[in-house]
Write an enzyme that holds these catalytic residues in place. Sequence first.
Site, PDB file in Angstrom:
ATOM      1  N   HIS A 133      -9.930   1.782   4.887  1.00  0.00           N
ATOM      2  CA  HIS A 133      -8.640   2.007   5.550  1.00  0.00           C
ATOM      3  C   HIS A 133      -8.824   3.049   6.648  1.00  0.00           C
ATOM      4  CE1 HIS A 133      -4.518   3.097   6.354  1.00  0.00           C
ATOM      5  NE2 HIS A 133      -4.181   1.949   5.782  1.00  0.00           N
ATOM      6  N   GLU A 182      -7.107   5.438   7.574  1.00  0.00           N
ATOM      7  CA  GLU A 182      -6.811   6.831   7.187  1.00  0.00           C
ATOM      8  C   GLU A 182      -8.004   7.451   6.464  1.00  0.00           C
ATOM      9  OE1 GLU A 182      -3.137   5.976   5.187  1.00  0.00           O
ATOM     10  OE2 GLU A 182      -2.150   5.616   7.110  1.00  0.00           O
ATOM     11  N   ASN A 207       0.869  -1.186   0.000  1.00  0.00           N
ATOM     12  CA  ASN A 207       0.000   0.000   0.000  1.00  0.00           C
ATOM     13  C   ASN A 207       0.906   1.236   0.000  1.00  0.00           C
ATOM     14  OD1 ASN A 207      -1.909   1.959   0.387  1.00  0.00           O
ATOM     15  ND2 ASN A 207      -2.480   1.322   2.475  1.00  0.00           N
ATOM     16  N   TRP A 208       1.084   1.772  -1.207  1.00  0.00           N
ATOM     17  CA  TRP A 208       2.009   2.915  -1.340  1.00  0.00           C
ATOM     18  C   TRP A 208       1.373   4.221  -0.857  1.00  0.00           C
ATOM     19  CZ3 TRP A 208       4.372   2.019  -6.962  1.00  0.00           C
ATOM     20  CH2 TRP A 208       5.254   0.933  -6.899  1.00  0.00           C
ATOM     21  N   LYS A 209       0.102   4.173  -0.549  1.00  0.00           N
ATOM     22  CA  LYS A 209      -0.638   5.362  -0.085  1.00  0.00           C
ATOM     23  C   LYS A 209      -0.378   6.520  -1.064  1.00  0.00           C
ATOM     24  CE  LYS A 209      -0.460   3.462   4.528  1.00  0.00           C
ATOM     25  NZ  LYS A 209      -0.425   3.668   5.972  1.00  0.00           N
ATOM     26  N   GLY A 263       1.671   2.620  11.033  1.00  0.00           N
ATOM     27  CA  GLY A 263       2.683   3.671  10.916  1.00  0.00           C
ATOM     28  C   GLY A 263       3.288   4.102  12.242  1.00  0.00           C
ATOM     29  N   GLY A 284       2.458  -1.006   4.509  1.00  0.00           N
ATOM     30  CA  GLY A 284       2.519   0.408   4.158  1.00  0.00           C
ATOM     31  C   GLY A 284       3.968   0.863   4.044  1.00  0.00           C
ATOM     32  N   GLY A 285       4.481   1.482   5.107  1.00  0.00           N
ATOM     33  CA  GLY A 285       5.816   2.091   5.098  1.00  0.00           C
ATOM     34  C   GLY A 285       6.905   1.190   4.523  1.00  0.00           C
ATOM     35  N   GLU A 295      -6.183  -4.518  10.819  1.00  0.00           N
ATOM     36  CA  GLU A 295      -5.165  -3.486  11.001  1.00  0.00           C
ATOM     37  C   GLU A 295      -5.505  -2.666  12.243  1.00  0.00           C
ATOM     38  OE1 GLU A 295      -2.962  -2.405   7.167  1.00  0.00           O
ATOM     39  OE2 GLU A 295      -4.714  -1.126   7.266  1.00  0.00           O
ATOM     40  N   SER A 349       2.665  -1.668  10.781  1.00  0.00           N
ATOM     41  CA  SER A 349       4.091  -1.617  11.151  1.00  0.00           C
ATOM     42  C   SER A 349       4.846  -2.918  10.884  1.00  0.00           C
ATOM     43  CB  SER A 349       4.245  -1.211  12.617  1.00  0.00           C
ATOM     44  OG  SER A 349       3.805   0.127  12.792  1.00  0.00           O
TER      45      SER A 349
END
Length: 263
Positions: free
Chosen positions: A108, A110, A19-21, A188, A247-248, A182, A226
């Site tokens: 998600h 976010e 997930n490159w957001k 994150g 993600g990150g 999640e 994470s």
Amino acid sequence: MHSSKREYIMEKNYTYLANWKMNFTIEESLSFFSDHYDNFILLSKKAENLITICPSAETLHPLAQMLQGTNIELGAQDCSDVLKGPFTGQVSPLSLKQVGCSFCIIGHSEQRALGVDTNERIATKCSMLLSSEIIPVICIGENSDDYNQGLTLEKLKSQLSPIFDMLKNNTHFSTPIVLAYEPVWAIGTGKVATPDHIESVLAWLAQQTVTQTSSSYKWKFLYGGSIKASNCATLKAIPQLDGFLIGGASLDFEEFEKIVNYR
Ligand code: PGA
């Protein structure tokens, strides 16, 4: 969903959704992918891996062209809850299908935090995706207050309830459904849920999908929050897990590669 595509996706042992957001522009996304093209291909050729890249919406089309002829799947990060109409700024699941998406993340945290996505709206998005033959990746998770008060399952129940209601009236059984657990407090933050906590949530989720939905649906269960090369060993030891939403760590190819290759 075409049965050969469905079988291909279901038979993979482990699904890795990157997930490159909104971390990369179009040009950055394409150069990140082309810089690591050979190694992405190597990862995707291993029989057990299903690699899916979820770039931001404007990058879906050019990335789809680069993914042609590879085993790497394309995923969107969100979609509209309607298929067509006067909805400024929304992206239709029909267009996501046409551009080549096999997966679409919905719910998600976010997006939920913006206050636009209610549980009911996420259920409608899920229904639109199923009718468009795109695999919904439904993100669910409790915040830190819920977690500290032992209210994780209560929270998940309220997030899932409209989805289970929708599925009772749905007959698009041919498209699998992914539940991505999640915990909001793990996204994150560098904090990862303990294997015991994840295992108990997954056992509950599996039991809920059996008791609340038709046995014709096919489910996969992911964890996100994470994930890093340094903590993936304990996570990969969780038997009920079908993969990760990353993600990150997906923005650093070497880190992503280590997670995928860890045995
Ligand atoms: P993270 O993000 O891996 O950076 O915690 C996961 C996600 O938001 O899906």
